[in-house]
Design an enzyme around this catalytic site. Structure first.
Site, PDB file in Angstrom:
ATOM      1  N   HIS A 192       5.478   2.409 -11.596  1.00  0.00           N
ATOM      2  CA  HIS A 192       5.173   2.273 -11.281  1.00  0.00           C
ATOM      3  C   HIS A 192       5.510   1.217  -9.975  1.00  0.00           C
ATOM      4  O   HIS A 192       6.218  -0.106  -9.549  1.00  0.00           O
ATOM      5  CB  HIS A 192       4.425   0.455 -11.728  1.00  0.00           C
TER       6      HIS A 192
ATOM      7  N   SER B 216       3.079  -6.836  -3.675  1.00  0.00           N
ATOM      8  CA  SER B 216       2.509  -7.978  -2.573  1.00  0.00           C
ATOM      9  C   SER B 216       2.755  -9.066  -3.785  1.00  0.00           C
ATOM     10  O   SER B 216       2.532  -8.435  -5.231  1.00  0.00           O
ATOM     11  CB  SER B 216       2.197  -8.063  -2.074  1.00  0.00           C
TER      12      SER B 216
ATOM     13  N   HIS C 164       5.191   0.055  -5.303  1.00  0.00           N
ATOM     14  CA  HIS C 164       4.838   0.306  -3.839  1.00  0.00           C
ATOM     15  C   HIS C 164       5.437   0.744  -3.139  1.00  0.00           C
ATOM     16  O   HIS C 164       5.965   0.381  -2.374  1.00  0.00           O
ATOM     17  CB  HIS C 164       3.745  -0.641  -3.968  1.00  0.00           C
TER      18      HIS C 164
ATOM     19  N   ASP D 260       7.128  -2.864  -9.930  1.00  0.00           N
ATOM     20  CA  ASP D 260       6.255  -3.276  -8.719  1.00  0.00           C
ATOM     21  C   ASP D 260       6.827  -3.638  -7.786  1.00  0.00           C
ATOM     22  O   ASP D 260       7.040  -4.333  -6.486  1.00  0.00           O
ATOM     23  CB  ASP D 260       5.427  -4.412  -9.605  1.00  0.00           C
TER      24      ASP D 260
ATOM     25  N   GLY E 275      -0.422  -4.967  -0.545  1.00  0.00           N
ATOM     26  CA  GLY E 275      -1.073  -6.174   0.079  1.00  0.00           C
ATOM     27  C   GLY E 275      -1.937  -5.692   1.122  1.00  0.00           C
ATOM     28  O   GLY E 275      -2.104  -4.311   2.098  1.00  0.00           O
ATOM     29  N   GLY E 276      -1.499  -7.479   1.630  1.00  0.00           N
ATOM     30  CA  GLY E 276      -1.199  -8.472   1.926  1.00  0.00           C
ATOM     31  C   GLY E 276      -2.441  -9.368   1.853  1.00  0.00           C
ATOM     32  O   GLY E 276      -2.742  -9.891   2.736  1.00  0.00           O
ATOM     33  N   GLU E 277      -2.270 -10.072   0.870  1.00  0.00           N
ATOM     34  CA  GLU E 277      -3.768 -10.870   0.732  1.00  0.00           C
ATOM     35  C   GLU E 277      -3.173 -11.765   1.296  1.00  0.00           C
ATOM     36  O   GLU E 277      -4.168 -12.822   1.358  1.00  0.00           O
ATOM     37  CB  GLU E 277      -3.285 -11.009  -1.479  1.00  0.00           C
TER      38      GLU E 277
ATOM     39  N   THR F 295      -3.260  -3.300  -4.498  1.00  0.00           N
ATOM     40  CA  THR F 295      -5.037  -4.287  -3.877  1.00  0.00           C
ATOM     41  C   THR F 295      -5.669  -3.807  -2.413  1.00  0.00           C
ATOM     42  O   THR F 295      -6.890  -3.541  -2.502  1.00  0.00           O
ATOM     43  CB  THR F 295      -4.690  -5.986  -3.310  1.00  0.00           C
TER      44      THR F 295
ATOM     45  N   ARG G  33       2.411 -11.068 -17.816  1.00  0.00           N
ATOM     46  CA  ARG G  33       2.623 -11.867 -17.280  1.00  0.00           C
ATOM     47  C   ARG G  33       1.881 -13.105 -17.646  1.00  0.00           C
ATOM     48  O   ARG G  33       2.007 -14.585 -16.903  1.00  0.00           O
ATOM     49  CB  ARG G  33       1.112 -11.168 -16.046  1.00  0.00           C
TER      50      ARG G  33
END
Length: 396
Positions: free
Chosen positions: A63, A293, A65, A289, A70-72, A101, A229
């Site tokens: 997993h 982001s 990216h 991950d 992102g980006g939030e 996202t 988490r």
């Protein structure tokens, strides 16, 4: 090119004793004691003396990216792509790329292009189709066609649930994704895994549990990630694993900090709890991950700041399992080698075994420091130094 690794303590990941490893044409040709091999100088040969080191399979990051995330926090918070060095210098020889996202600014065309680029530079790369959103944003006209007809696509994800950033899929929408992925996997000989992003919502695994309870789709079709988490989520994920599901821990290079501000479960402690509950050591994976982001939101869902995932956390988490929790290396390393290879049906990956791809990491025996990385038979890192570089990387 012929390579022989001499006198390594071999974890296949099961401990196999002190062995030599013969590599021919990118494959592991033999794992035996005192291998004798003579081509009479007809082919270039390299011998790597690994006395005092442990050989483990090359790491599989299931997993990551790879083209950034992102980006939030706005366009300026889009995270950068992974480079070849980001991966091989941390022992990663196989990577599964995903979109998070942002399924608009990041799309499947770009993800597959990045995966092909990494493959051209010397490692193995796969991808999930889609992103957080349901309906799934695919490259072809359907999720099933992406999985069946695009060689690198092995499943779908990361589909977000229990998160304020998800598309809030209904049960019917979610189960349709899982059903299509499962059948496409069966027809193409792939895993058809549904990689599921779990957020902080108290709904936790509700859609996954409902799917297993009310349909014929087995728990093994899902790979929920970010299971550590928070404490409440992790407890439910342990129950899911005890009932036959697989779970994916997310590594964290900065866990010393995060443990002070939230109840994120340190990976090594979580794996210890999994094992102490009698759950099979085949049921977990660890992923980075990487390049994703890592936004921070307050209780109102307002953006507070952002970080970035790091591929370096994989070996760090394995090291902590061994050194902090006393978990055997051959058990801990399964989470980044044989387990993801088995769950994701990555043929020829995850083991130091005759006929498998020659993806191998050499670690110092006591400190578990990464010294050598071999991907598909090519030495990428030697004595801790990167020797193969990505197209736009500069030699260090």
């Amino acid at each position: 090119m012929v390579t022989i690794i001499r006198n390594a303590k071999v974890c296949q990941p099961e401990y196999a004793g002190v062995k030599d490893i013969l590599i021919l044409a990118g494959k592991i040709a033999a794992v035996e004691e005192n291998i004798r091999f003579d081509l009479g100088g007809a082919v270039e040969a390299e011998e790597i003396v690994a006395s005092g080191m442990t050989a483990v399979p090359g790491f599989i990051d299931c997993h990551e990216h790879i083209m950034g995330g992102g980006g939030e926090g706005g366009f300026h918070t889009r995270t950068p792509e992974a480079s070849l060095g980001d991966l091989i210098c941390n022992g990663i020889t196989t990577v599964v790329g995903c979109i998070g996202t942002d399924g608009v600014g990041r799309d499947m065309t770009a993800l597959l292009a990045k995966a092909h680029g990494l493959e051209n530079e010397g490692i193995t790369a796969f991808a999930y189709t889609g992103s957080y959103q349901v309906p799934v944003h695919t490259l072809t006209d359907s999720l099933m066609k992406d999985i069946m007809m695009l060689d690198k696509v092995i499943g779908v994800g990361e589909i977000a649930i229990s998160d304020h950033r998800s598309s809030q899929p209904s049960f019917e929408e979610f189960i349709r994704v899982a059903a299509d992925a499962r059948v496409a996997g069966m027809l193409s000989g792939k895993a058809g895994i549904v990689n599921v992003h779990l957020g902080d919502s108290p709904r936790k695994l509700d859609l996954i549990r409902q799917a297993v309870r009310e349909t014929e789709i087995p728990a093994s079709q899902f790979l929920p990630t970010h299971v550590n988490r928070n404490e409440a989520l992790f407890e439910e994920c342990l129950d899911f694993a005890a009932e036959g599901g697989n779970i994916d821990f997310t590594g964290n290079e900065d866990i010393d900090y995060w443990e002070t501000i939230c109840d994120e479960v340190r990976v090594c402690k979580g794996i210890r709890r999994l094992l102490d509950r009698g759950i099979s050591s085949d049921r977990f994976t660890i992923s980075s991950d990487g390049q994703g982001s890592l936004p921070v939101f307050n209780a109102k869902g307002e953006f507070q700041g952002i970080g970035i995932g790091k591929a370096s956390c994989l070996l760090k988490e394995v090291r902590e399992c061994v050194q902090r929790e006393g978990i055997p290396l051959e058990t801990a390393v399964k989470g980044i080698t044989s387990n993801p290879a088995s769950i994701l049906k990555l043929k020829g990956k995850g083991r130091i075994k005759e006929g498998y791809d020659a993806d191998i990491c050499l670690l110092t025996e006591k400190s578990l420091e990464l010294k050598t990385v071999i991907a598909k038979g090519q030495v990428m890192v030697r004595d801790g130094e990167q020797v193969v570089f990505g197209t736009f990387e500069k030699e260090r």
